[in-house]
Design an enzyme around this catalytic site. Structure first.
Site, mmCIF file in Angstrom:
data_model
loop_
_atom_site.group_PDB
_atom_site.id
_atom_site.type_symbol
_atom_site.label_atom_id
_atom_site.label_comp_id
_atom_site.label_asym_id
_atom_site.label_seq_id
_atom_site.Cartn_x
_atom_site.Cartn_y
_atom_site.Cartn_z
ATOM 1 N N CYS A 198 34.451 46.308 35.988
ATOM 2 C CA CYS A 198 36.161 46.108 36.049
ATOM 3 C C CYS A 198 36.446 45.829 34.305
ATOM 4 C CB CYS A 198 36.243 44.185 36.752
ATOM 5 S SG CYS A 198 35.151 45.007 38.725
ATOM 6 N N ARG B 122 49.005 31.338 44.745
ATOM 7 C CA ARG B 122 48.152 30.511 43.521
ATOM 8 C C ARG B 122 48.405 30.914 42.342
ATOM 9 N NH1 ARG B 122 42.270 30.196 45.489
ATOM 10 N NH2 ARG B 122 42.862 29.136 46.742
ATOM 11 N N CYS C 189 35.358 27.064 46.524
ATOM 12 C CA CYS C 189 35.958 28.047 46.406
ATOM 13 C C CYS C 189 34.456 28.981 45.594
ATOM 14 C CB CYS C 189 36.666 29.090 45.668
ATOM 15 S SG CYS C 189 38.105 28.669 46.194
ATOM 16 N N CYS D 247 36.059 29.017 50.386
ATOM 17 C CA CYS D 247 35.684 30.368 50.086
ATOM 18 C C CYS D 247 34.717 30.701 49.466
ATOM 19 C CB CYS D 247 37.292 30.233 49.342
ATOM 20 S SG CYS D 247 37.722 32.434 49.258
HETATM 21 FE FE1 SF4 Z 1 33.522 43.167 38.972
HETATM 22 FE FE2 SF4 Z 1 33.243 41.045 40.363
HETATM 23 FE FE3 SF4 Z 1 31.907 42.490 39.601
HETATM 24 FE FE4 SF4 Z 1 32.961 40.952 37.830
HETATM 25 S S1 SF4 Z 1 31.843 40.375 39.087
HETATM 26 S S2 SF4 Z 1 32.703 43.106 37.360
HETATM 27 S S3 SF4 Z 1 35.012 41.112 38.819
HETATM 28 S S4 SF4 Z 1 32.831 43.682 40.611
#
Ligand code: SF4
Ligand code: SAM
Ligand code: DTB
Length: 360
Positions: A64, A267, A104, A135
């Site tokens: 990501c 949110r 969370c 959460c």
């Molecule tokens: Fe992707 Fe979640 Fe891993 Fe970050 S923690 S790299 S957002 S999958």
């Protein structure tokens, strides 16, 4: 758009041109419409407080492009193994004392192994025993894993769509949009509340933001909680240095989310540290009614809780009331140590009772 002001039914058939038309409204008309809809579903002067804790940090195999926790980018982040349950419970107690109603827990995984999920289940039970809603966000889930979390008493599972389907491919290559949708289906089918939103300010086109909100609102059920994150730039990630979103376009995104998902909590999520009170006030006016509360998000900074309380005071906002223990579903708390390795003695039901009684 007077007909919209009168129409706040829960819809799952939003057309692209309708969403475009909302974003194109004069700012004052958009905010007025969102505020009217907000007031029909919520107390406009109440905001729900969720505190975040990273229970497993860094070394995530996914790519990501926004995330400081991916193993592929050098962000200087120290990796941390899964936290002992007692440490999580202590953090939850502190969050509750500060006024949060939900706790969370985030884990930097592509998907949890069953052994790790069991530890997360112990965390859920321990946090619930402190009188907080729970959460978890831990990556992709199998149906049976979502069911196990529901069985353990988890209230919400967070799994964000993050952006539009077409821009997703520019941001993440190690999983697909369809993977995301399948986990959301498993979470819904298990009877968990869904927390699902996205990030704006990642260099996406306005059309991607429109499409993200349309996808969220056209899910079979609106997510009960919709986090809108303003991208937090972290040096070392591929997206660091991208042009930030215009703050008023961020406010518009909140307002359109409120109009399209009238009964969901919207949110105002990551990015508040960089935002200033005036833009936050506009977000609340646009229908945001939840925040992350506490000086840290997962790995980056969030406003100090006393500063948030001072801002609420100025705005006449009340934090949402903490749930009474009697309002929480009964779950068997395993306490610690149930084999997680934290070494704490296992508590009896009687020993746990005083903590619960304090909530009511
Ligand atoms: Fe992707 Fe979640 Fe891993 Fe970050 S923690 S790299 S957002 S999958
Ligand atoms: N690994 C799991 C996953 O990706 O679903 C859970 C943890 S992940 C950090 C949870 C969410 O944090 C992401 O979906 C994304 O929306 C948000 N996030 C991560 N990095 C961010 C950043 N730099 N700015 C804003 N939000 C971010
Ligand atoms: C969500 O939508 N945003 C939170 C939570 N759900 C997990 C995470 C924000 C992370 C911001 C970057 C960081 O602190 O690492």
């Amino acid at each position: 758009m007077p007909e919209l002001a009168a129409n706040d039914e829960i819809r799952h058939d939003w057309r692209p041109e309708e969403v475009d038309a909302l974003f194109a409204m004069p700012f004052a008309d958009l905010i007025f419409t969102a505020q009217q809809i907000h007031r029909r579903h919520f107390d406009a002067n109440r905001v729900q407080l969720s505190t975040l804790l990273s229970v497993k940090t860094g070394a995530c195999p996914e790519d990501c492009a926004y995330c400081p926790q991916s193993i592929r980018y050098d962000t200087g982040l120290e990796r941390e193994e899964l936290m002992p349950v007692e440490q999580v419970r202590a953090a939850a107690r502190k969050a509750k004392d500060a006024g949060a109603t939900r706790f969370c827990m985030g884990a930097a995984w592509r998907r949890p192994k069953d052994r790790d999920l069991q530890r997360v289940i112990d965390m859920v039970k321990a946090v619930r025993a402190e009188g907080l809603e729970t959460c978890v966000t831990a990556g992709m889930l199998e149906a049976r894993q979502a069911e196990a979390l529901a069985e353990a008493g988890l209230d919400y599972y967070n799994h964000n769509l993050d952006t539009s389907e077409s821009y997703y491919k520019e941001i993440i290559t190690t999983r697909t949009y369809q993977d995301r949708l399948e986990t959301l289906e498993a979470v819904r089918d298990a009877g968990l509340n869904v927390c699902c939103g996205g990030i704006v300010g990642m260099g996406e086109a306005p059309a991607d933001r429109h499409e993200l909100l349309r996808t969220l609102a056209n899910l079979p059920e609106h997510p009960q909680s919709v986090p809108i994150n303003n991208f937090v730039q972290v040096e070392g990630t591929p997206l660091s240095g991208v042009e930030p979103i215009d703050p008023l376009d961020f406010v518009r995104t909140i307002a359109v989310a409120r109009i399209m998902m009238p009964a969901s909590y919207v949110r105002l999520s990551a990015g508040r540290e960089e935002m200033g009170e005036s833009i936050q006030a506009l977000c609340f006016l646009a229908g945001a009614n939840s925040i992350f509360y506490g000086e840290k998000l997962l790995t980056t900074a969030n406003p100090e809780h006393l500063n948030d309380l001072a801002m609420f005071e100025k705005l006449g906002i009340q934090p949402e009331a903490q749930p009474k223990y009697t309002e929480l579903p009964e779950v068997e708390t395993a306490g610690c140590c149930g084999g997680c390795g934290c070494g704490a003695p296992q508590e009896s039901a009687e020993e746990r009772e005083p903590a619960r009684a304090a909530v009511s």
